[in-house]
Enzyme design. Structure first.
Site: not given
Length: 490
Positions: A243, A339
């Site tokens: 991220e 994810e």
């Protein structure tokens, strides 16, 4: 009702073909089989009445699906399904006795159970780590540009050993690693966590002052891959940063600009892996579907080194068709859903949705967040990150329990072997009210075919399936279930 439904049907179902060298998941058989897992929990990969050829005996509500099981419908190949092996996973799994752990890993990693073949793992600490946060070269916070202090430590070693056990049970297992932060001394703020000010790699992208650690950052990956391999855990791929657009203070994060990541891959990490003789792939992005220009810009700089794009599910309105649009631009770049969390409070079909949607839109694999936790959804850091991330497996008092999300993913992974090729189809549709049918399917190495059907209606649906090869199959799909049909070879 059939006519009304068919008038509205849009979207796509899909189908999968496995590489002939891979072991068959489903035995060649004369008749069809069906298995289901449902919201109520009374079906858990349970055998149910199989579909029949032809129209059968339609119920009150019939729904048409089609799959193109000829070469004209071939789409992407499947790498596998699985989850993230975090420190919480390793810690909780290691609470089990040797025999119980062996039973669990066999259920997770072999055809006796889910047959998982894709595992992400955290490089150093994530929010699903016990205190304190760490990397593999903290060096007391002091700069270590030659990485002389590099050490997996107890937790890194335990993770490598767990992954090696998994690999030993499933030779098809693909492992990819993602760091939540570089070592603190490599960053402008000199901190793994606790500070969002200058939460960036000190690589010269934001400042030309002082030391720059692009080369050390690249060698950090080389040393980590070599260290894991020394324990028998081959690392097949890495992402540079989990991220990269998420910078928070409470747990390890690190912001990374798209052009910065492209430069790091092209000029440092890619060449470093090559020079070390490592075949580890580099996957870019590892974040949400709402900023597709990030991986586009990375590929514009480092296409020679990037083999895949990794996507997460946390955009406010997740749209998996972004992957199809991306594939139109970059047809030779693989895509993965790497994810999506599985909280205990999540919808029964949450994991089915984040598996089904990506598969329908060119993803080659899916990994949930996370594989295992304790009954307290941990261990996790005492501040920041996710305190309610429930693993696919919960460990409590020396025993393990599979959560609903596990069964939902296993409805795909158990019956769709590694090396499959997704094929086009039609008929998937979900109404704004939430009810609908979604489907994806596979043609397996032994010629059998797999069709996974998600029914979110509160009533059973009678499915009528037409194949491009000229067959018709029909059967009942229970309400609020994911049902898998295994059809015989043509």
């Amino acid at each position: 009702m059939r006519g009304l439904l068919l008038a509205s049907l849009v979207g796509q179902a899909a189908l999968i073909v496995a590489h002939p060298s891979e072991p068959a998941v489903s035995p060649r058989q004369a008749g069809a089989q069906a298995y289901a897992s449902n919201a109520g929990g009374n079906y858990k990969l349970s055998s149910i009445p199989a579909p029949v050829q032809g129209n059968g005996s339609p119920g009150d509500t019939t729904w048409d699906l089609t799959i193109d099981d000829t070469s004209s419908g071939y789409k992407q190949k499947i790498t596998g399904f699985g989850a993230a092996v975090t420190d919480a996973t390793v810690t909780s799994f290691n609470e089990l006795s040797a025999d119980t752990l062996n039973d669990l890993l066999n259920e997770l990693m072999t055809s006796a159970g889910a047959d998982f073949a894709l595992m992400r793992h955290t490089i150093g600490a994530s929010d699903l780590s016990g205190d304190p946060a760490y990397t593999y070269d903290d060096n007391g916070g002091n700069a270590d540009p030659n990485l002389t202090g590099f050490n997996l430590g107890d937790r890194g070693t335990a993770m490598a050993q767990m992954l090696a056990k998994m690999k030993g049970l499933n030779s098809n297992l693909k492992i990819f690693g993602s760091p939540w932060s570089a070592p603190g001394w490599m960053k402008l703020n000199n901190a793994i966590d606790g500070n969002t000010n200058n939460n960036n790699l000190n690589d010269g992208y934001l400042t030309n002052n002082g030391p720059q650690y692009s080369s050390a950052f690249a060698q950090y990956f080389v040393k980590y891959i070599q260290a894991f391999e020394s324990h028998g855990a081959t690392i097949d791929a890495i992402t540079l940063q989990n991220e990269p657009l998420n910078s928070q203070a409470g747990y390890p994060t690190m912001y990374m600009f798209s052009y910065e990541q492209g430069d790091l891959i092209q000029n440092y990490v890619g060449p470093a892996l090559k020079a070390a003789g490592l075949s580890t792939q580099i996957w870019t992005y590892d974040h949400n579907t709402d900023v597709p220009d990030f991986p586009e810009q990375v590929l514009g700089i480092a296409a020679d080194y990037v083999s895949a794009v990794a996507w997460h599910c946390y955009a406010s309105n997740v749209d998996w068709t972004v992957l199809s649009s991306f594939r139109n631009q970059f047809p030779n770049v693989e895509q993965y859903m790497t994810e999506c969390w599985t909280p205990a409070t999540g919808a029964w079909n949450q994991a089915a949705d984040f598996t089904m949607g990506p598969l329908q839109n060119w993803a080659s694999g899916v990994a949930a967040w996370t594989l295992g936790t304790t009954a307290q959804d941990g261990p996790h850091l005492s501040s920041g990150g996710c305190g309610t991330c429930t693993g696919l497996v919960t460990i409590n008092n020396g025993q393990y329990t599979f959560q609903t999300a596990y069964y939902m993913i296993a409805q795909f992974s158990k019956f769709m072997p590694v090396g499959a090729t997704v094929l086009s189809g039609t008929g998937s549709y979900t109404y704004s009210s939430g009810g609908g049918v979604q489907s994806v399917a596979s043609l397996n190495p032994d010629g059998t075919r797999t069709v996974v059907i998600e029914n979110t209606f509160t009533n059973d649906i009678y499915i009528h399936l037409t194949t491009q090869s000229g067959q018709e199959w029909s059967g009942n799909v229970p309400s609020q279930s994911v049902t898998t049909w295994v059809l015989p070879a043509v």
